[in-house]
Design a protein around this motif. Structure first.
Motif, mmCIF file in Angstrom:
data_model
loop_
_atom_site.group_PDB
_atom_site.id
_atom_site.type_symbol
_atom_site.label_atom_id
_atom_site.label_comp_id
_atom_site.label_asym_id
_atom_site.label_seq_id
_atom_site.Cartn_x
_atom_site.Cartn_y
_atom_site.Cartn_z
ATOM 1 N N ASP A 24 29.737 43.723 37.058
ATOM 2 C CA ASP A 24 30.035 43.560 38.476
ATOM 3 C C ASP A 24 30.800 42.260 38.731
ATOM 4 O O ASP A 24 31.703 42.221 39.564
ATOM 5 N N LEU A 25 30.460 41.201 38.016
ATOM 6 C CA LEU A 25 31.178 39.939 38.158
ATOM 7 C C LEU A 25 32.637 40.115 37.737
ATOM 8 O O LEU A 25 33.549 39.683 38.445
ATOM 9 N N SER A 26 32.871 40.777 36.630
ATOM 10 C CA SER A 26 34.235 41.007 36.153
ATOM 11 C C SER A 26 35.039 41.827 37.158
ATOM 12 O O SER A 26 36.191 41.502 37.456
ATOM 13 N N GLU A 27 34.451 42.878 37.687
ATOM 14 C CA GLU A 27 35.128 43.723 38.671
ATOM 15 C C GLU A 27 35.422 42.946 39.954
ATOM 16 O O GLU A 27 36.503 43.081 40.538
ATOM 17 N N LEU A 28 34.480 42.126 40.400
ATOM 18 C CA LEU A 28 34.669 41.325 41.606
ATOM 19 C C LEU A 28 35.817 40.341 41.419
ATOM 20 O O LEU A 28 36.686 40.208 42.290
ATOM 21 N N ILE A 29 35.859 39.679 40.282
ATOM 22 C CA ILE A 29 36.935 38.731 40.007
ATOM 23 C C ILE A 29 38.284 39.435 40.007
ATOM 24 O O ILE A 29 39.258 38.951 40.595
ATOM 25 N N GLU A 30 38.376 40.598 39.379
ATOM 26 C CA GLU A 30 39.642 41.343 39.337
ATOM 27 C C GLU A 30 40.091 41.753 40.734
ATOM 28 O O GLU A 30 41.266 41.636 41.077
ATOM 29 N N ARG A 31 39.169 42.215 41.562
ATOM 30 C CA ARG A 31 39.525 42.606 42.933
ATOM 31 C C ARG A 31 39.992 41.412 43.750
ATOM 32 O O ARG A 31 40.950 41.498 44.504
ATOM 33 N N LEU A 32 39.320 40.282 43.602
ATOM 34 C CA LEU A 32 39.709 39.078 44.334
ATOM 35 C C LEU A 32 41.077 38.571 43.886
ATOM 36 O O LEU A 32 41.879 38.115 44.706
ATOM 37 N N LYS A 33 41.364 38.663 42.584
ATOM 38 C CA LYS A 33 42.663 38.224 42.070
ATOM 39 C C LYS A 33 43.802 39.003 42.708
ATOM 40 O O LYS A 33 44.891 38.468 42.913
ATOM 41 N N ASN A 34 43.556 40.255 43.069
ATOM 42 C CA ASN A 34 44.599 41.094 43.654
ATOM 43 C C ASN A 34 44.926 40.736 45.101
ATOM 44 O O ASN A 34 45.989 41.102 45.590
ATOM 45 N N VAL A 35 44.028 40.029 45.778
ATOM 46 C CA VAL A 35 44.265 39.727 47.194
ATOM 47 C C VAL A 35 44.449 38.241 47.483
ATOM 48 O O VAL A 35 44.844 37.871 48.584
ATOM 49 N N GLU A 36 44.209 37.393 46.525
ATOM 50 C CA GLU A 36 44.313 35.952 46.741
ATOM 51 C C GLU A 36 45.711 35.433 46.379
ATOM 52 O O GLU A 36 46.476 36.098 45.697
ATOM 53 N N ASN A 37 46.006 34.219 46.863
ATOM 54 C CA ASN A 37 47.302 33.612 46.552
ATOM 55 C C ASN A 37 47.363 33.223 45.063
ATOM 56 O O ASN A 37 46.375 33.294 44.357
ATOM 57 N N GLU A 38 48.535 32.795 44.639
ATOM 58 C CA GLU A 38 48.759 32.535 43.207
ATOM 59 C C GLU A 38 47.832 31.463 42.642
ATOM 60 O O GLU A 38 47.266 31.623 41.566
ATOM 61 N N HIS A 39 47.655 30.357 43.363
ATOM 62 C CA HIS A 39 46.791 29.277 42.870
ATOM 63 C C HIS A 39 45.350 29.763 42.738
ATOM 64 O O HIS A 39 44.714 29.556 41.703
ATOM 65 N N THR A 40 44.852 30.416 43.780
ATOM 66 C CA THR A 40 43.471 30.900 43.751
ATOM 67 C C THR A 40 43.304 31.971 42.680
ATOM 68 O O THR A 40 42.295 32.004 41.974
ATOM 69 N N SER A 41 44.305 32.805 42.525
ATOM 70 C CA SER A 41 44.264 33.853 41.513
ATOM 71 C C SER A 41 44.155 33.267 40.108
ATOM 72 O O SER A 41 43.404 33.771 39.268
ATOM 73 N N SER A 42 44.867 32.170 39.852
ATOM 74 C CA SER A 42 44.786 31.552 38.526
ATOM 75 C C SER A 42 43.412 30.930 38.301
ATOM 76 O O SER A 42 42.887 30.959 37.190
ATOM 77 N N GLU A 43 42.818 30.375 39.351
ATOM 78 C CA GLU A 43 41.457 29.840 39.235
ATOM 79 C C GLU A 43 40.457 30.966 38.975
ATOM 80 O O GLU A 43 39.523 30.811 38.195
ATOM 81 N N LEU A 44 40.662 32.100 39.627
ATOM 82 C CA LEU A 44 39.792 33.259 39.395
ATOM 83 C C LEU A 44 39.940 33.759 37.963
ATOM 84 O O LEU A 44 38.960 34.162 37.339
ATOM 85 N N SER A 45 41.153 33.720 37.431
ATOM 86 C CA SER A 45 41.374 34.121 36.035
ATOM 87 C C SER A 45 40.597 33.208 35.099
ATOM 88 O O SER A 45 39.978 33.662 34.136
#
Length: 55
Positions: A24-45
């Motif tokens: 569930d954590l992995s899926e949540l991170i992937e979903r958030l990466k799709n909607v967040e800006n580039e900087h936040t997406s890299s932090e989520l990665s």
């Protein structure tokens, strides 16, 4: 009146230790990466990579 439930929504599974289940954590991170800006997406990665390391 019965509530319409989105077919993509579901409850998150929590472990006995209070942490979110790994899948569930992995899926949540992937979903958030799709909607967040580039900087936040890299932090989520980075967070996703850290979550894949088992203690």
């Amino acid at each position: 009146m019965k509530e319409k439930i989105d077919s993509n929504s579901r409850s998150l599974k929590w472990e006995q230790n209070g942490e979110l289940a790994h899948k569930d954590l992995s899926e949540l991170i992937e979903r958030l990466k799709n909607v967040e800006n580039e900087h936040t997406s890299s932090e989520l990665s980075r967070l996703g990579t850290k979550s894949n390391i088992k203690d």
